[in-house]
Design an enzyme around this catalytic site. Structure first.
Site, PDB file in Angstrom:
ATOM      1  N   TYR A 240       0.878  -1.177   0.000  1.00  0.00           N
ATOM      2  CA  TYR A 240       0.000   0.000   0.000  1.00  0.00           C
ATOM      3  C   TYR A 240       0.912   1.223   0.000  1.00  0.00           C
ATOM      4  O   TYR A 240       1.637   1.461   0.964  1.00  0.00           O
ATOM      5  CB  TYR A 240      -0.920   0.003   1.222  1.00  0.00           C
ATOM      6  CG  TYR A 240      -2.041  -1.004   1.150  1.00  0.00           C
ATOM      7  CD1 TYR A 240      -3.296  -0.631   0.681  1.00  0.00           C
ATOM      8  CD2 TYR A 240      -1.837  -2.324   1.526  1.00  0.00           C
ATOM      9  CE1 TYR A 240      -4.338  -1.550   0.607  1.00  0.00           C
ATOM     10  CE2 TYR A 240      -2.860  -3.255   1.456  1.00  0.00           C
ATOM     11  CZ  TYR A 240      -4.107  -2.857   0.992  1.00  0.00           C
ATOM     12  OH  TYR A 240      -5.124  -3.776   0.924  1.00  0.00           O
ATOM     13  N   HIS A 272      -4.027  -2.903  -8.099  1.00  0.00           N
ATOM     14  CA  HIS A 272      -5.243  -3.588  -7.662  1.00  0.00           C
ATOM     15  C   HIS A 272      -6.372  -2.610  -7.353  1.00  0.00           C
ATOM     16  O   HIS A 272      -7.490  -2.774  -7.834  1.00  0.00           O
ATOM     17  CB  HIS A 272      -4.944  -4.439  -6.434  1.00  0.00           C
ATOM     18  CG  HIS A 272      -6.044  -5.377  -6.062  1.00  0.00           C
ATOM     19  ND1 HIS A 272      -7.084  -5.003  -5.233  1.00  0.00           N
ATOM     20  CD2 HIS A 272      -6.272  -6.669  -6.394  1.00  0.00           C
ATOM     21  CE1 HIS A 272      -7.906  -6.025  -5.081  1.00  0.00           C
ATOM     22  NE2 HIS A 272      -7.444  -7.046  -5.762  1.00  0.00           N
ATOM     23  N   HIS A 273      -6.112  -1.617  -6.526  1.00  0.00           N
ATOM     24  CA  HIS A 273      -7.112  -0.579  -6.311  1.00  0.00           C
ATOM     25  C   HIS A 273      -6.443   0.711  -5.845  1.00  0.00           C
ATOM     26  O   HIS A 273      -5.299   0.703  -5.390  1.00  0.00           O
ATOM     27  CB  HIS A 273      -8.226  -1.020  -5.347  1.00  0.00           C
ATOM     28  CG  HIS A 273      -7.837  -1.123  -3.906  1.00  0.00           C
ATOM     29  ND1 HIS A 273      -7.644  -2.317  -3.265  1.00  0.00           N
ATOM     30  CD2 HIS A 273      -7.635  -0.178  -2.957  1.00  0.00           C
ATOM     31  CE1 HIS A 273      -7.344  -2.110  -1.998  1.00  0.00           C
ATOM     32  NE2 HIS A 273      -7.329  -0.820  -1.779  1.00  0.00           N
ATOM     33  N   HIS A 343      -2.872   0.346  -4.022  1.00  0.00           N
ATOM     34  CA  HIS A 343      -2.623  -1.037  -3.592  1.00  0.00           C
ATOM     35  C   HIS A 343      -2.026  -1.802  -4.769  1.00  0.00           C
ATOM     36  O   HIS A 343      -2.669  -1.963  -5.813  1.00  0.00           O
ATOM     37  CB  HIS A 343      -3.932  -1.689  -3.142  1.00  0.00           C
ATOM     38  CG  HIS A 343      -3.802  -3.157  -2.836  1.00  0.00           C
ATOM     39  ND1 HIS A 343      -4.884  -3.998  -2.792  1.00  0.00           N
ATOM     40  CD2 HIS A 343      -2.723  -3.934  -2.574  1.00  0.00           C
ATOM     41  CE1 HIS A 343      -4.475  -5.226  -2.518  1.00  0.00           C
ATOM     42  NE2 HIS A 343      -3.174  -5.206  -2.396  1.00  0.00           N
ATOM     43  N   HIS A 422     -17.252  -1.003   3.641  1.00  0.00           N
ATOM     44  CA  HIS A 422     -15.928  -1.148   4.248  1.00  0.00           C
ATOM     45  C   HIS A 422     -15.985  -1.997   5.510  1.00  0.00           C
ATOM     46  O   HIS A 422     -16.777  -1.747   6.415  1.00  0.00           O
ATOM     47  CB  HIS A 422     -15.358   0.227   4.600  1.00  0.00           C
ATOM     48  CG  HIS A 422     -13.986   0.174   5.207  1.00  0.00           C
ATOM     49  ND1 HIS A 422     -12.862  -0.089   4.473  1.00  0.00           N
ATOM     50  CD2 HIS A 422     -13.568   0.336   6.486  1.00  0.00           C
ATOM     51  CE1 HIS A 422     -11.802  -0.080   5.271  1.00  0.00           C
ATOM     52  NE2 HIS A 422     -12.204   0.168   6.497  1.00  0.00           N
ATOM     53  N   HIS A 424     -12.818  -4.702   7.765  1.00  0.00           N
ATOM     54  CA  HIS A 424     -11.440  -5.171   7.737  1.00  0.00           C
ATOM     55  C   HIS A 424     -11.423  -6.664   7.396  1.00  0.00           C
ATOM     56  O   HIS A 424     -12.351  -7.173   6.772  1.00  0.00           O
ATOM     57  CB  HIS A 424     -10.746  -4.843   9.054  1.00  0.00           C
ATOM     58  CG  HIS A 424     -10.440  -3.377   9.201  1.00  0.00           C
ATOM     59  ND1 HIS A 424      -9.991  -2.801  10.368  1.00  0.00           N
ATOM     60  CD2 HIS A 424     -10.528  -2.361   8.309  1.00  0.00           C
ATOM     61  CE1 HIS A 424      -9.814  -1.501  10.196  1.00  0.00           C
ATOM     62  NE2 HIS A 424     -10.137  -1.207   8.949  1.00  0.00           N
ATOM     63  N   MET A 497     -14.315  -2.990  11.466  1.00  0.00           N
ATOM     64  CA  MET A 497     -15.204  -1.879  11.154  1.00  0.00           C
ATOM     65  C   MET A 497     -16.443  -2.432  10.453  1.00  0.00           C
ATOM     66  O   MET A 497     -16.430  -3.538   9.919  1.00  0.00           O
ATOM     67  CB  MET A 497     -14.515  -0.852  10.252  1.00  0.00           C
ATOM     68  CG  MET A 497     -13.373  -0.100  10.895  1.00  0.00           C
ATOM     69  SD  MET A 497     -12.715   1.175   9.773  1.00  0.00           S
ATOM     70  CE  MET A 497     -11.509   1.953  10.860  1.00  0.00           C
TER      71      MET A 497
END
Length: 614
Positions: A240, A272-273, A343, A422, A424, A497
C-alpha cells in the site's frame, strides 16, 4: 443491456442473433455425447458467408498478474443473462473459469474448455469439496463462438444470472470471486482434473453494473491528476503506497463531476485498487510523503486524511456524478492536501517496475445545483463492539435512527446515488436497508460476498430518497474461525469496522450517523458472563473494554449471549455534524428501532422454492 440508446435496436438484434445461433449450435453438436452433455469443439464451424456481428464488451479486466488471461463481459437485464468473453494469449490444452463464494477452488461453479489430445470440448462443470471436477448434468453455459485470432484465443459464451441449478453460482449485484486456471497438458477425461493440481488464481469484480449511458461532460471541464510519483513497485506481494499531493493555495471552489483511473501501461494486472482521500480542513500543513502506508515512520498527520474523494478497483469504470450534483473541491473550508493510496498486488514478485498510476479528477468551475456529500453509516470505531473468536458467522449491526434523520435531514430528504462498503479482514458481507414507518422499504446496498481486497465506490442502479424520520440499518457479517482471541472494533487492520459511506445530494451537516451498544448494558454482560464461569477477575469500570473482552471464557454460551445483547439492548447514537460535534439532543440509551421484514429473501426465486447455490 448496458448500451447507449442510439444503439438499442442494433444491440437487441445482436443478442437475439447470438441466442439463436447458440441454440442452433447446441442442436448441431447434440450428437456428440462423449463426454455426455459437453460441446465437441469440432462441431463449431460458422459459415464464412455469414460472419458473426461484433458484440460490444464494455466491461473488461485482466485476470492473471501478467495479463495473459483477459475477461470481458456485457449484461442483458431484460433477459437476465450475462455474456462473457475470455481471451487467452497462449492457449495450450484448455482454460477454466469459475465462481465460488470467496474464491475457493472447492464447491465452485465452472466452465471448462479442455483437450483430450485428439478433440476439444466445452462444458458446464463443478468442483467437489476436494477440488475434483465433474461435468454438470444441467448445462447452463451456452457456447457462442471459439476463434483463434492474432492476439490470442477467444471464447464467447453466456449464462443466466440464476440457473436454479443447486451447483451453480447466483450472479448478483456485489462482489463476484472469479477463479481461473490454464491446462498445460491434455486430459483424457474431465473427471481426471483436480483444481489443486494445476496453477490457478482468483480475481474479484463487480459483474452486474448500472444500465445507464455515460453523461456528457461540460465544455469548461478541467483535470487534476493525483498520481504516484514514478515509484518503483516493491518486489513483494502486497504494497500500500501513500503519497501526499498539495492543491494550489488559491484554488477556488469547483465541482468534481467525474473521475477515472490512470494506470501506467504494463501495470494493469498489478495495480489492484486506488483511493484518494482529502485531509482534514483544519490541518494547515501536511508533510510531503511518498512511501509505504504501513511505514511506522510515516508522518502522523496522514492519519487525518480519511475523507474519501475517489475510489477505484480493478475492473471499475469511470465514475460520474449525477447531472445536478458535484463533489466540492477547493475554496473556503476545504483542505489543500490530498492523500493518494495505491494497492499493488504483485504475487509474481516482479522487480524494477516503475509506476505512476493514480486517479484523474475531472472538475468544473461552473458549479452545479447541489453539493454532493458523503455520510458514514454503520458502527462507531470503538472496541465496545466485538466479535467472539472461532465464529463461522457473526453479525454486527449499526443504526442511523429516525431521531437523527428527523433532526438533520431537509424536508425533501437526500438522494443516495452511490456507496462504498468497508470492513477489515474478518468482514464477509455488508448490507444497508432503508426502513420507513417501521417496515423495510428497500435495500440501499448489499454485498454478501464482500472482500476487503476489493473496495470501490458502487453506483446504485437507481437513486434512493432518504426522508426525515427514516431509519438506515447497516448489518455486517464476519468470520473469525482463524482467530483465538476476540476481535474488537477499531482502526487497526486486525480490529474491525462496519461502514457504508453513502454518496448523496444535497449535502447536509450530517456527516456521521452510527451507533454502538450502550456501554452500561455491556458492563452487565461482562458481569453476567464472568459470574456464570465463576471468574472473579475484575470487570469494573477502570478496566478497559478490550481487556474485559479478552478475559471472557469464549464458549458457545458467551457468544450467544453477546449476540442477544447486540440485538436487544439500547444503543448510543453518534449523530454528528461535519464539525464532529453531535447534533443537539439526547443520544444515549436509545431503543432499537422496531422493524418488520417485508423484503423478499431471494432475488431470483426458483420453482418449488429451490434456490441456486451461492
Amino acid at each position: 443491456m448496458r448500451i447507449f440508446n442510439k444503439d438499442l435496436r442494433l444491440q437487441d438484434i445482436t443478442i437475439m442473433y447470438f441466442t439463436g445461433l447458440a441454440a442452433l449450435m447446441v442442436i448441431l453438436v447434440a450428437s456428440y455425447q462423449a463426454p455426455s452433455n459437453a460441446v465437441d469443439m469440432s462441431g463449431l464451424k460458422p459459415s464464412p458467408s455469414s460472419p458473426l456481428p461484433p458484440l460490444s464488451m464494455p466491461f473488461r479486466m485482466p485476470l492473471d498478474p501478467r495479463g495473459d488471461l483477459q475477461l470481458a463481459w456485457n449484461i442483458s437485464y431484460s433477459s437476465q443473462e450475462i455474456y462473457i468473453q475470455l481471451r487467452v494469449v497462449d492457449l495450450r490444452y484448455g482454460v477454466i473459469l469459475g465462481m465460488s463464494d470467496r474464491g475457493e477452488l472447492t464447491n465452485a461453479d465452472l466452465v471448462v474448455l479442455w483437450d483430450t489430445g485428439t478433440k476439444s470440448y466445452f462444458g458446464d462443470a463443478w468442483s467437489d469439496s476436494e477440488g475434483h471436477v465433474s461435468l454438470d448434468s444441467q448445462q447452463d453455459y451456452e457456447l457462442i463462438e471459439a476463434k483463434k485470432k492474432a492476439d490470442g484465443f477467444y471464447l464467447l459464451f453466456k449464462r443466466p444470472f440464476s440457473t436454479c441449478d443447486p451447483r451453480d453460482y447466483v450472479i448478483e449485484e456485489g462482489t463476484v470471486h472469479i477463479i481461473y486456471g490454464l491446462l498445460d497438458q491434455p486430459i483424457a477425461s474431465l473427471e481426471d482434473l483436480n483444481l489443486f493440481r494445476i496453477h490457478t488464481g482468483v480475481q474479484r469484480v463487480l459483474m452486474l453494473r448500472p444500465d445507464m449511458p455515460s453523461p456528457t461532460l461540460p465544455p469548461d471541464i478541467q483535470t487534476l491528476d493525483v498520481l504516484a510519483p514514478n515509484i518503483i513497485i516493491p518486489n513483494q506481494e502486497t504494497t500500500y503506497w501513500c503519497f501526499i499531493q498539495k492543491l494550489p493555495d488559491d484554488m477556488p471552489k469547483n465541482h468534481i463531476v467525474m473521475y477515472e483511473s490512470r494506470i501506467t501501461p504494463g501495470n494493469e494486472a498489478i495495480v489492484h485498487h486506488i483511493e484518494v482521500f482529502e485531509c482534514a480542513p483544519d490541518l494547515r500543513d501536511v508533510p510531503q510523503y511518498s512511501g509505504s502506508c504501513d511505514d511506522k515512520m510515516k508522518p502522523r498527520k496522514l492519519n487525518f486524511c480519511r475523507h474519501v474523494l475517489a475510489a477505484w478497483a480493478m475492473g471499475a469504470e469511470a465514475f460520474y456524478y449525477p447531472p445536478d450534483a458535484g463533489l466540492a473541491i477547493g475554496g473556503p473550508g476545504s483542505s489543500r492536501f490530498l492523500r493518494l493510496e495505491v494497492h499493488y498486488h504483485n504475487p509474481l514478485i516482479i522487480s524494477g517496475r516503475h509506476d505512476s498510476s493514480g486517479i484523474r479528477l475531472h472538475y468544473t468551475p461552473s458549479l452545479r445545483r447541489y453539493d454532493a456529500g458523503i455520510m458514514e453509516l454503520g458502527l462507531v470505531y470503538t472496541p465496545i463492539m466485538a466479535i467472539p473468536p472461532k465464529q463461522h458467522t457473526f453479525y454486527l449491526t449499526g443504526y442511523c435512527t429516525s431521531r437523527c434523520t428527523q433532526t438533520a435531514l431537509p424536508q425533501g430528504g437526500i438522494y443516495v446515488f452511490a456507496s462504498q462498503l468497508h470492513t477489515h479482514l474478518a468482514g464477509r458481507g455488508v448490507k444497508t436497508v432503508l426502513v420507513r414507518g417501521g417496515k423495510e422499504l428497500e435495500v440501499v446496498q448489499d454485498d454478501q460476498h464482500f472482500s476487503t481486497e476489493y473496495q470501490t465506490i458502487r453506483v446504485l442502479r437507481k437513486m434512493i430518497n432518504i426522508l426525515p424520520g427514516d431509519v438506515l440499518i447497516t448489518k455486517c457479517t464476519y468470520n473469525t474461525e482463524d482467530r483465538s482471541k476476540p476481535t474488537v472494533g477499531g482502526f487497526g487492520i486486525m480490529e474491525e469496522m462496519c461502514v457504508n459511506y453513502i454518496h448523496y445530494y444535497p449535502r447536509t451537516q450530517l456527516e456521521l450517523c452510527k451507533s454502538h451498544v450502550d456501554p452500561g448494558y455491556l458492563q452487565k454482560y461482562f458481569n453476567l458472563i464472568n459470574r456464570f464461569h465463576g471468574n472473579d477477575q475484575c470487570v469494573c469500570a477502570d478496566v478497559g473494554v478490550t481487556e474485559q473482552y479478552s478475559q471472557v471464557n469464549w464458549d458457545d454460551f458467551a457468544g450467544e449471549v453477546l449476540d442477544s445483547l447486540y440485538t436487544t439492548a439500547p444503543i448510543s447514537m453518534h449523530c454528528n455534524q461535519s464539525t464532529a460535534r453531535l447534533f443537539p439532543g439526547e443520544w444515549e440509551k436509545q431503543p432499537l428501532p422496531e422493524v418488520t421484514s417485508i423484503l423478499p429473501k431471494h432475488r431470483y426465486p426458483c420453482e418449488g422454492g429451490a434456490e441456486s447455490y451461492n
